[in-house]
Design an enzyme around this catalytic site. Structure first.
Site, PDB file in Angstrom:
ATOM      1  N   GLY A  54      -8.490  -7.589  -2.859  1.00 18.17           N
ATOM      2  CA  GLY A  54      -7.810  -6.519  -3.575  1.00 18.17           C
ATOM      3  C   GLY A  54      -8.773  -5.340  -3.630  1.00 18.17           C
ATOM      4  O   GLY A  54      -9.948  -5.508  -4.012  1.00 18.17           O
ATOM      5  N   ASP A 244      -4.622  -0.141   0.098  1.00 16.48           N
ATOM      6  CA  ASP A 244      -6.053  -0.244   0.407  1.00 16.48           C
ATOM      7  C   ASP A 244      -6.644   1.102   0.777  1.00 16.48           C
ATOM      8  O   ASP A 244      -7.852   1.304   0.687  1.00 16.48           O
ATOM      9  CB  ASP A 244      -6.279  -1.251   1.526  1.00 16.48           C
ATOM     10  CG  ASP A 244      -6.021  -2.644   0.993  1.00 16.48           C
ATOM     11  OD1 ASP A 244      -4.854  -3.051   0.929  1.00 16.48           O
ATOM     12  OD2 ASP A 244      -6.999  -3.302   0.587  1.00 16.48           O
TER      13      ASP A 244
HETATM   14  O1  MRU Z   1      -6.399  -8.870   1.866  1.00 15.91           O
HETATM   15  P1  MRU Z   1      -6.291  -8.502   0.415  1.00 15.91           P
HETATM   16  O2  MRU Z   1      -5.804  -9.617  -0.429  1.00 15.91           O
HETATM   17  O3  MRU Z   1      -7.581  -7.900  -0.098  1.00 15.91           O
HETATM   18  O4  MRU Z   1      -5.192  -7.364   0.383  1.00 15.91           O
HETATM   19  C1  MRU Z   1      -4.878  -6.762  -0.854  1.00 15.91           C
HETATM   20  C2  MRU Z   1      -3.813  -5.732  -0.766  1.00 15.91           C
HETATM   21  O5  MRU Z   1      -3.285  -5.432   0.285  1.00 15.91           O
HETATM   22  C3  MRU Z   1      -3.473  -5.013  -2.046  1.00 15.91           C
HETATM   23  O6  MRU Z   1      -2.132  -4.627  -2.063  1.00 15.91           O
HETATM   24  C4  MRU Z   1      -4.354  -3.755  -2.184  1.00 15.91           C
HETATM   25  O7  MRU Z   1      -5.707  -4.072  -1.981  1.00 15.91           O
HETATM   26  C5  MRU Z   1      -4.197  -3.111  -3.511  1.00 15.91           C
HETATM   27  S1  MRU Z   1      -4.874  -4.072  -4.837  1.00 15.91           S
HETATM   28  C6  MRU Z   1      -4.676  -3.161  -6.251  1.00 15.91           C
END
Ligand code: MRU
Length: 355
Positions: A54, A244
């Site tokens: 996240g 992200d």
């Molecule tokens: O691969 P991840 O679990 O890190 O991906 C997370 C996401 O795509 C979330 O939607 C994004 O980081 C926003 S978290 C507030």
């Protein structure tokens, strides 16, 4: 700046007893286990291997990681210290490529240290620790504000679909896309949330469903390929996702599958909202085309969670993120307000404002 709402699930990132404790999210929802980290290499691995994930949470973890990386550096060797600071920051920054919060947090840490050049290194180290603490505390406040703004886009009784996990587990507190759902719950609203399972790593099933259930939010888990059918039945009045990285033109990188949802939302005339702390806005990346998209190990697809579900040797494409073009985005919700298209100016203003 105290969080108003106590979340019922354990926090993702904790600093305690001179160590960094990361909730090992790979083991949720069945086991609650913390990794206890004292070295920056361990933090780097935890980010790379998704123990912490996240965008905001990895930024916070990396900030503490940078402090861990230099806290024992010899204080007699000034040049060596600054070299090591840059080296550790670069190593941490390379642990995952897509979420810009990682480099945002690390650059903020390095700038804080550089402002103290000439001070005793013990003081620079303390300032680094304090900066990591500030990044974590501020993120909780940012989430709460995003929640308030995003709530103004929703109404009691609505169906809301979300993807991946942009909740408390992805941040210091309530999350970004999930923050308004917690606020709605606090205020006695009855929202009906649909959580996409989110193949291949199942952040929706393992994390979003888990944390919303802990808070008593009405959540229904669906497989990713069910979103269209749920929309067709008229059960969804808003799609709400995190990000992200938002490019300067409003293109949005988020978990793989987000773009498909945006297209589906457009086809069903459902608004598509992106919750984005300003730390996720990258004005130096002009459009989504320049956003680096992480590709992850093929085993996530062929034998996720241990059981082989595809033939040995099959070719696999496993991008962790996709880019939703700005034209599919109804609004971007930041801690400084709601930005509507065309996004470029609003994004510039939001990043430039410090209040
Ligand atoms: O691969 P991840 O679990 O890190 O991906 C997370 C996401 O795509 C979330 O939607 C994004 O980081 C926003 S978290 C507030």
């Amino acid at each position: 700046m105290k969080p108003e709402i106590e979340l019922p699930h354990p926090p993702a990132v904790v600093w305690k007893e001179g160590r960094l404790w990361l909730l090992d999210q790979r083991r949720l929802p069945t086991e609650t286990v913390y990794l206890e980290l004292t070295r920056f290499e361990e933090v780097r691995e935890a980010i790379r291997d998704l123990a912490v994930r996240g965008a905001p949470a990895i930024g916070i973890a990396a900030a503490y990681g940078l402090y861990l990386g230099v806290r024992n550096a010899p204080e007699a060797d000034e040049t060596g210290f600054w070299r090591e600071l840059r080296r550790v920051a670069e190593r941490l920054s390379a642990s995952r490529p897509t979420a810009v919060n990682l480099s945002w947090a690390l650059q903020r840490m390095v700038r804080r240290a550089e402002r103290m050049k000439g001070s005793p290194l013990s003081e620079v180290k303390e300032a680094l620790f304090q900066e990591a603490e500030a990044i974590r505390r501020e993120d909780a406040e940012v989430c709460r504000r995003i929640g308030e703004y995003a709530l103004s886009l929703l109404e009691d009784g609505m169906g809301v679909l979300t993807h991946c996990n942009a909740g408390g587990l992805a941040t210091a507190a309530y999350g970004t896309a999930l923050a308004p759902l917690y606020l709605a719950q606090e205020r006695g609203w009855r929202l009906k949330v649909f959580a996409d399972e989110t193949r291949p790593v199942l952040q929706g099933a393992r994390l979003t469903a888990y944390e919303l259930m802990q808070a008593g939010v009405d959540v229904t888990l669906i497989c990713d390929n069910m979103a269209a059918a749920v929309m067709q039945r008229g059960w969804v009045q808003a799609v709400l996702v995190g990000t992200d990285r938002v490019a300067a033109n409003g293109d949005v990188a988020n978990k793989i599958g987000t773009y498909g949802l945006a297209v589906l939302a457009r086809a069903h005339e459902i608004p598509f909202y992106v919750a984005a702390p300003t730390s996720s806005i990258d004005l130096e990346t002009p459009t989504g085309e320049e956003i680096p998209i992480e590709e992850r190990p093929v085993e996530e697809v062929t034998q996720g969670f241990g059981k082989r579900t595809a033939p040995e040797g099959v070719a696999v494409f496993n991008p962790a993120f996709d880019v939703t073009p700005a034209e599919y985005v109804t609004a971007i919700v930041t801690e400084r307000g709601i930005i509507r298209p065309p996004f470029a100016e609003g994004l510039r203003r939001a990043v430039g404002t410090t209040e």
